[in-house]
Design a protein around this motif. Structure first.
Motif, PDB file in Angstrom:
ATOM      1  N   LEU A 250      -8.477   6.877  10.011  1.00  0.00           N
ATOM      2  CA  LEU A 250      -7.178   7.214  10.691  1.00  0.00           C
ATOM      3  C   LEU A 250      -6.890   6.002  11.639  1.00  0.00           C
ATOM      4  O   LEU A 250      -5.756   5.784  11.979  1.00  0.00           O
ATOM      5  N   THR A 251      -8.128   5.353  12.218  1.00  0.00           N
ATOM      6  CA  THR A 251      -7.664   4.115  13.082  1.00  0.00           C
ATOM      7  C   THR A 251      -7.538   2.819  12.349  1.00  0.00           C
ATOM      8  O   THR A 251      -6.786   1.950  12.865  1.00  0.00           O
ATOM      9  N   GLY A 252      -8.261   2.679  11.162  1.00  0.00           N
ATOM     10  CA  GLY A 252      -8.113   1.406  10.746  1.00  0.00           C
ATOM     11  C   GLY A 252      -9.043   0.352  11.120  1.00  0.00           C
ATOM     12  O   GLY A 252      -8.950  -0.438  10.714  1.00  0.00           O
ATOM     13  N   ALA A 253     -10.081   1.122  11.746  1.00  0.00           N
ATOM     14  CA  ALA A 253     -11.067   0.263  12.537  1.00  0.00           C
ATOM     15  C   ALA A 253     -11.902  -0.556  11.315  1.00  0.00           C
ATOM     16  O   ALA A 253     -12.254   0.141  10.256  1.00  0.00           O
ATOM     17  N   ILE A 254     -12.069  -1.748  11.336  1.00  0.00           N
ATOM     18  CA  ILE A 254     -13.260  -2.344  10.618  1.00  0.00           C
ATOM     19  C   ILE A 254     -14.532  -2.753  11.622  1.00  0.00           C
ATOM     20  O   ILE A 254     -14.494  -3.603  12.487  1.00  0.00           O
ATOM     21  N   GLY A 255     -15.528  -1.778  11.376  1.00  0.00           N
ATOM     22  CA  GLY A 255     -16.538  -1.809  12.569  1.00  0.00           C
ATOM     23  C   GLY A 255     -16.131  -1.605  13.802  1.00  0.00           C
ATOM     24  O   GLY A 255     -15.425  -0.522  14.059  1.00  0.00           O
ATOM     25  N   SER A 256     -16.345  -2.474  14.789  1.00  0.00           N
ATOM     26  CA  SER A 256     -15.796  -2.187  16.144  1.00  0.00           C
ATOM     27  C   SER A 256     -14.348  -3.051  16.170  1.00  0.00           C
ATOM     28  O   SER A 256     -13.873  -2.686  17.185  1.00  0.00           O
ATOM     29  N   LEU A 257     -13.768  -3.417  15.246  1.00  0.00           N
ATOM     30  CA  LEU A 257     -12.624  -4.376  15.398  1.00  0.00           C
ATOM     31  C   LEU A 257     -11.214  -3.171  15.082  1.00  0.00           C
ATOM     32  O   LEU A 257     -11.233  -2.599  14.074  1.00  0.00           O
ATOM     33  N   LEU A 258     -10.559  -3.319  16.035  1.00  0.00           N
ATOM     34  CA  LEU A 258      -9.456  -2.408  15.726  1.00  0.00           C
ATOM     35  C   LEU A 258      -8.093  -3.163  15.516  1.00  0.00           C
ATOM     36  O   LEU A 258      -8.066  -4.219  15.751  1.00  0.00           O
ATOM     37  N   PRO A 259      -7.157  -2.331  14.704  1.00  0.00           N
ATOM     38  CA  PRO A 259      -5.949  -3.116  14.659  1.00  0.00           C
ATOM     39  C   PRO A 259      -5.246  -3.966  15.664  1.00  0.00           C
ATOM     40  O   PRO A 259      -5.155  -3.125  16.432  1.00  0.00           O
ATOM     41  N   GLY A 260      -4.884  -5.056  15.456  1.00  0.00           N
ATOM     42  CA  GLY A 260      -4.233  -6.025  16.546  1.00  0.00           C
ATOM     43  C   GLY A 260      -5.186  -6.526  17.323  1.00  0.00           C
ATOM     44  O   GLY A 260      -4.692  -7.389  18.177  1.00  0.00           O
ATOM     45  N   SER A 261      -6.647  -6.353  17.399  1.00  0.00           N
ATOM     46  CA  SER A 261      -7.541  -6.994  18.290  1.00  0.00           C
ATOM     47  C   SER A 261      -7.869  -8.353  17.488  1.00  0.00           C
ATOM     48  O   SER A 261      -7.566  -8.619  16.422  1.00  0.00           O
ATOM     49  N   ALA A 262      -8.244  -9.298  18.343  1.00  0.00           N
ATOM     50  CA  ALA A 262      -8.580 -10.340  17.892  1.00  0.00           C
ATOM     51  C   ALA A 262      -9.518 -10.482  16.470  1.00  0.00           C
ATOM     52  O   ALA A 262     -10.505  -9.967  16.802  1.00  0.00           O
ATOM     53  N   GLY A 263      -9.348 -11.199  15.583  1.00  0.00           N
ATOM     54  CA  GLY A 263     -10.105 -11.098  14.435  1.00  0.00           C
ATOM     55  C   GLY A 263      -9.985 -10.147  13.404  1.00  0.00           C
ATOM     56  O   GLY A 263     -10.555 -10.233  12.449  1.00  0.00           O
TER      57      GLY A 263
ATOM     58  N   PRO B 204      -1.433  -1.415   6.769  1.00  0.00           N
ATOM     59  CA  PRO B 204      -0.650   0.025   6.936  1.00  0.00           C
ATOM     60  C   PRO B 204      -0.780   0.397   8.492  1.00  0.00           C
ATOM     61  O   PRO B 204      -0.251   1.576   8.888  1.00  0.00           O
ATOM     62  N   PHE B 205      -1.280  -0.516   9.374  1.00  0.00           N
ATOM     63  CA  PHE B 205      -1.530  -0.045  10.879  1.00  0.00           C
ATOM     64  C   PHE B 205      -0.516  -0.718  11.694  1.00  0.00           C
ATOM     65  O   PHE B 205      -0.614  -1.995  11.623  1.00  0.00           O
ATOM     66  N   LEU B 206       0.359  -0.374  12.323  1.00  0.00           N
ATOM     67  CA  LEU B 206       1.777  -0.899  13.200  1.00  0.00           C
ATOM     68  C   LEU B 206       1.029  -1.920  14.014  1.00  0.00           C
ATOM     69  O   LEU B 206       1.334  -3.084  14.157  1.00  0.00           O
ATOM     70  N   ASN B 207      -0.435  -1.717  14.766  1.00  0.00           N
ATOM     71  CA  ASN B 207      -0.944  -2.736  15.606  1.00  0.00           C
ATOM     72  C   ASN B 207      -1.294  -4.030  15.050  1.00  0.00           C
ATOM     73  O   ASN B 207      -1.431  -5.061  15.643  1.00  0.00           O
ATOM     74  N   ALA B 208      -1.569  -3.903  13.538  1.00  0.00           N
ATOM     75  CA  ALA B 208      -2.046  -5.004  13.076  1.00  0.00           C
ATOM     76  C   ALA B 208      -1.220  -6.049  12.521  1.00  0.00           C
ATOM     77  O   ALA B 208      -1.292  -6.950  12.077  1.00  0.00           O
ATOM     78  N   ASN B 209       0.425  -5.429  12.433  1.00  0.00           N
ATOM     79  CA  ASN B 209       1.439  -6.193  12.116  1.00  0.00           C
ATOM     80  C   ASN B 209       1.984  -7.094  13.208  1.00  0.00           C
ATOM     81  O   ASN B 209       2.410  -6.387  14.377  1.00  0.00           O
ATOM     82  N   PRO B 210       2.298  -8.388  13.063  1.00  0.00           N
ATOM     83  CA  PRO B 210       2.824  -9.334  14.259  1.00  0.00           C
ATOM     84  C   PRO B 210       4.184  -8.656  14.717  1.00  0.00           C
ATOM     85  O   PRO B 210       4.512  -8.784  15.988  1.00  0.00           O
TER      86      PRO B 210
ATOM     87  N   ALA C 142      -7.372  -9.410  11.360  1.00  0.00           N
ATOM     88  CA  ALA C 142      -6.597  -9.858  10.212  1.00  0.00           C
ATOM     89  C   ALA C 142      -7.494 -10.438   9.272  1.00  0.00           C
ATOM     90  O   ALA C 142      -7.677 -10.560   7.943  1.00  0.00           O
ATOM     91  N   GLN C 143      -8.347 -11.497   9.965  1.00  0.00           N
ATOM     92  CA  GLN C 143      -9.097 -12.438   9.240  1.00  0.00           C
ATOM     93  C   GLN C 143     -10.386 -11.433   8.652  1.00  0.00           C
ATOM     94  O   GLN C 143     -10.591 -11.716   7.570  1.00  0.00           O
ATOM     95  N   ALA C 144     -10.891 -10.660   9.246  1.00  0.00           N
ATOM     96  CA  ALA C 144     -11.965  -9.746   8.825  1.00  0.00           C
ATOM     97  C   ALA C 144     -11.257  -8.784   7.577  1.00  0.00           C
ATOM     98  O   ALA C 144     -12.209  -8.829   6.844  1.00  0.00           O
ATOM     99  N   ALA C 145     -10.019  -8.450   7.674  1.00  0.00           N
ATOM    100  CA  ALA C 145      -9.569  -7.746   6.501  1.00  0.00           C
ATOM    101  C   ALA C 145      -9.469  -8.489   5.307  1.00  0.00           C
ATOM    102  O   ALA C 145      -9.784  -8.201   4.199  1.00  0.00           O
ATOM    103  N   VAL C 146      -9.001  -9.820   5.702  1.00  0.00           N
ATOM    104  CA  VAL C 146      -8.606 -10.668   4.426  1.00  0.00           C
ATOM    105  C   VAL C 146      -9.884 -11.061   3.698  1.00  0.00           C
ATOM    106  O   VAL C 146     -10.164 -11.275   2.490  1.00  0.00           O
ATOM    107  N   ARG C 147     -10.951 -11.386   4.680  1.00  0.00           N
ATOM    108  CA  ARG C 147     -12.408 -11.656   4.050  1.00  0.00           C
ATOM    109  C   ARG C 147     -12.919 -10.631   3.230  1.00  0.00           C
ATOM    110  O   ARG C 147     -13.594 -10.689   2.178  1.00  0.00           O
ATOM    111  N   SER C 148     -12.687  -9.371   3.936  1.00  0.00           N
ATOM    112  CA  SER C 148     -13.134  -8.340   2.917  1.00  0.00           C
ATOM    113  C   SER C 148     -12.549  -8.236   1.585  1.00  0.00           C
ATOM    114  O   SER C 148     -13.251  -7.786   0.557  1.00  0.00           O
ATOM    115  N   ALA C 149     -11.313  -8.364   1.618  1.00  0.00           N
ATOM    116  CA  ALA C 149     -10.626  -8.266   0.335  1.00  0.00           C
ATOM    117  C   ALA C 149     -11.051  -9.442  -0.677  1.00  0.00           C
ATOM    118  O   ALA C 149     -11.210  -9.207  -2.084  1.00  0.00           O
TER     119      ALA C 149
END
Length: 660
Positions: A539-552, A617-623, A554-561
């Motif tokens: 629902l939130t798109g969180a990666i662990g404690s990282l929420l979309p738009g927070s520092a790091g 897919p999460f608005l806050n993660a898009n610049p 996008a980098q965490a998402a691409v490294r996961s990919a």
């Protein structure tokens, strides 16, 4: 038997005593309902001891049941007064006295108009034809069981207790009763046998309920035949005296325990209500009394200051709510003696794990969810789609409890690439807390255009039995038909479409390890790479404690990919295929615009505007804060690759995944 609960509803919707409104309706009060002036809108008709019928217009709104008293001079029943003439025991004078009445309605003559049937305190029954066009019912009954020996108008009889009943003096087979005190009072209640064309008629009297069966003759006229007492479905029931040597009985009928067979409530003179389960069928009923918790009115008594409380229940569906099987659930209005208003009660059956999935219901301008139980979840919606929009993206939306959610989108004709069939079926997965039995919702379309978005309601909804076809007369949607029904869990390994589509969320969930087959189509100038990354919260798109738009993030998402070892790029206007094995978990698709995972991480790992962009897919993660991913069906997603949203056609990259 499934236990049925009685739920008091407040406030009382039918007011009988109100000096400010000039309402003064005396005892004893009986109530019935009829769609007399507006088809499908049930108004209330109250008969009382003064020999008159009072009309209450249904002014209910969603969530609020209410009725407005119509003054006597404008009532459809203004011509009717039921009195009797009898000889005074002192002086031998003819005296006029009011006589209590109870009404019911049935199309007696086959003209599709509800005719009026009135039972009176003498035990007689009167028939008044509905002439249509809002005309009042006339003073002289079309036919009656009484013999007018005096000059008192309706119900006139100057030798009431002395004259014997005359055979053949009837209303189409409905006979008068022996005179009081042997019996008396007549409360008629008609029950239509759906699909059969026949009717039952039950007439409550003192200490007994008479039973008739009815069929239409060659002229369409209902003809009733009294059933022998040995075959009366109440034959094994005793109704003893409860008040001064009499027991005035008021029956009412409807299916209240969900078995599709109508049951009975019977009000008694002491203010109590007895429940009888129909252990027979709709065609051949047989009633067996249920006690204690199996009687929803166990412990109930009409609240009154008089001893003769005379409970007069009436079962009717006013608010359109459904039971756990998706059937319309009736309410109970209870008249009586010595009351200032008529209360009503909801009837409720709790869901059981063994209950089947119930059908969806369309009521008025909204859908009502059927049963959602533990065994067969049933809290999902299935959309079967035929046709497609002509020129604009159609985003299907739902409004539940005032909250709007985007569900999925349908690309217009010409936008769907070869090899990508339009979504023929989409199953929307709802959390149990979102949709439960009786939840109401609406479905609409959001159209994307140069001037922004436009919300359009489906103005043609047809169907029934849990399956409905939704269409719109707008030219952009003229070829689109959506068939809506209620279903169980999604029959595949993907999450499909979830409720949190308010941000164009595109996430699928795997309950176990699975191999996914991906198909990607490109219609864009940029060479884009599509990938997947693992999220902790769908629902939130969180990666662990990282929420979309927070520092790091996008980098965490691409490294996961990168760790998944899956990424696809295809030539313009081409289709590419790929396969990857994924562990159980939640995954979201994303794209790198005009670059690769490696080039993004080396040149713009913070996803700042102006560099190689990653869109999620999460608005806050898009610049640019725009929607760049749109759900196009179960595990099918479309992407827009231009900063700021571009042309919002969401076909720059289309990805479809199928899990074995």
């Amino acid at each position: 038997m499934t236990q049925v609960s009685r739920i008091p509803q407040t406030p009382d919707p039918i007011i009988l005593q109100d000096a400010a409104q000039g309402i003064d309706i005396s005892n004893i009060v009986n109530v019935t309902f009829v769609d007399l002036l507006e088809p499908g809108r049930l108004d209330a008709v109250v008969g009382n001891q003064s020999g008159t019928l009072h009309y209450f217009r249904n002014t209910s709104t969603p969530g609020n049941v209410s009725f407005e008293h119509i003054p006597a001079d404008t009532s459809p029943f203004r011509e009717l007064t039921f009195r009797l003439n009898k000889t005074s025991l002192v002086g031998g004078q003819i005296i006029r006295t009011n006589i209590g009445v109870a009404a019911d309605f049935v199309d007696f003559n086959g003209d599709d108009l509800p005719d009026l049937i009135v039972g009176d305190g003498n035990g007689d029954i009167h028939y008044f034809e509905n002439l249509g066009d809002g005309k009042p019912f006339e003073q002289t009954p079309t036919r009656s069981t009484f013999r007018d020996l005096g000059d008192g108008g309706v119900g006139g009889d100057d030798d009431l207790f002395l004259n014997p009943v005359v055979e053949g003096d009837d209303v189409f087979g409905i006979l008068p009763v022996p005179r009081f005190p042997e019996s008396g009072y007549a409360v008629p209640r008609f029950v239509e046998i759906e699909g059969d064309g026949g009717y039952h008629l039950f007439v409550g009297h003192y200490n007994r309920i008479d039973y008739y069966t009815g069929e239409r003759d060659a002229n369409g006229q209902l003809q009733f035949t009294k059933v022998d007492d040995n075959l009366n479905p109440f034959r094994d029931v005793e109704f003893p005296d409860v008040n001064g040597g009499t027991n005035r009985l008021v029956p009412t009928f409807a299916n209240i325990d969900g078995d599709t067979v109508f049951d009975a409530l019977v009000g008694q003179q002491d203010g109590t209500i007895r429940f009888f389960k129909n252990i027979g069928s709709n065609e051949v009923p047989l009633f067996e009394e249920r006690f204690g918790l199996e009687n929803p009115f166990d412990g109930f008594r009409v609240e009154s200051s008089v001893n003769n409380r005379s409970a007069a229940p009436y079962l009717v569906d006013i608010d359109g709510k459904v039971d756990i099987d998706g059937n319309r659930m009736p309410e109970v209005f209870v008249g009586g003696s010595g009351i200032n208003s008529i209360p009503f009660f909801g009837l409720e059956r709790p869901p059981t794990p063994e209950a089947p999935i119930g059908p969806l219901v369309f009521n008025g301008n909204q859908f009502v969810f059927g049963f959602t139980g533990a065994k067969n979840t049933g809290n999902n919606l299935e959309f079967s789609i035929s046709g497609k929009p002509a020129s604009q993206i159609a985003n299907i939306k739902i409004v539940v409890g005032g909250n709007s959610e985007k569900l999925f989108s349908i690309l217009p004709g010409g936008f769907i690439p070869n090899g990508f069939p339009p979504p023929g079926k989409v199953i929307v997965d709802f959390a149990a807390s979102k949709f439960t039995t009786g939840s109401t919702f609406t479905i609409s379309v959001e159209l994307f255009g140069e001037q922004g978005t436009t919300v359009v309601n489906f103005d043609s909804i047809s169907g029934g039995s849990g399956v409905y076809q939704l269409r719109s007369t707008r030219p952009e949607l003229g070829d689109l038909t959506i068939t809506l029904s209620q279903t169980g869990p999604i029959p595949n390994n993907g999450l499909g479409v979830g409720v949190a589509q308010s941000q164009g969320l595109a996430v699928f969930e795997l309950e176990k390890e699975a191999s996914g087959s991906f198909k990607v189509y490109r219609e864009a100038s940029f060479t884009n790479q599509i990938g997947l990354y693992r999220v902790t919260d769908a629902l939130t798109g969180a990666i662990g404690s990282l929420l979309p738009g927070s520092a790091g993030y996008a980098q965490a998402a691409v490294r996961s990919a990168q760790s998944l070892g899956f990424g696809l790029s295809v030539a313009n206007q081409s289709v590419g295929d790929g396969r990857v094995t994924l562990e159980a978990g939640k995954y979201a698709p994303f794209i790198i615009v005009n670059g690769t995972f490696d080039s993004f991480l080396s040149s713009n790992p913070d996803n700042a505007s102006g560099g190689i962009q990653a869109y999620f897919p999460f608005l806050n993660a898009n610049p640019d804060g725009q929607v760049h991913a749109m759900v196009l069906g179960n595990n099918t997603f479309g992407f827009e690759d231009l900063f700021g949203g571009g042309d919002f056609d969401y076909n720059d990259l289309i990805v479809q995944v199928d899990f074995a």
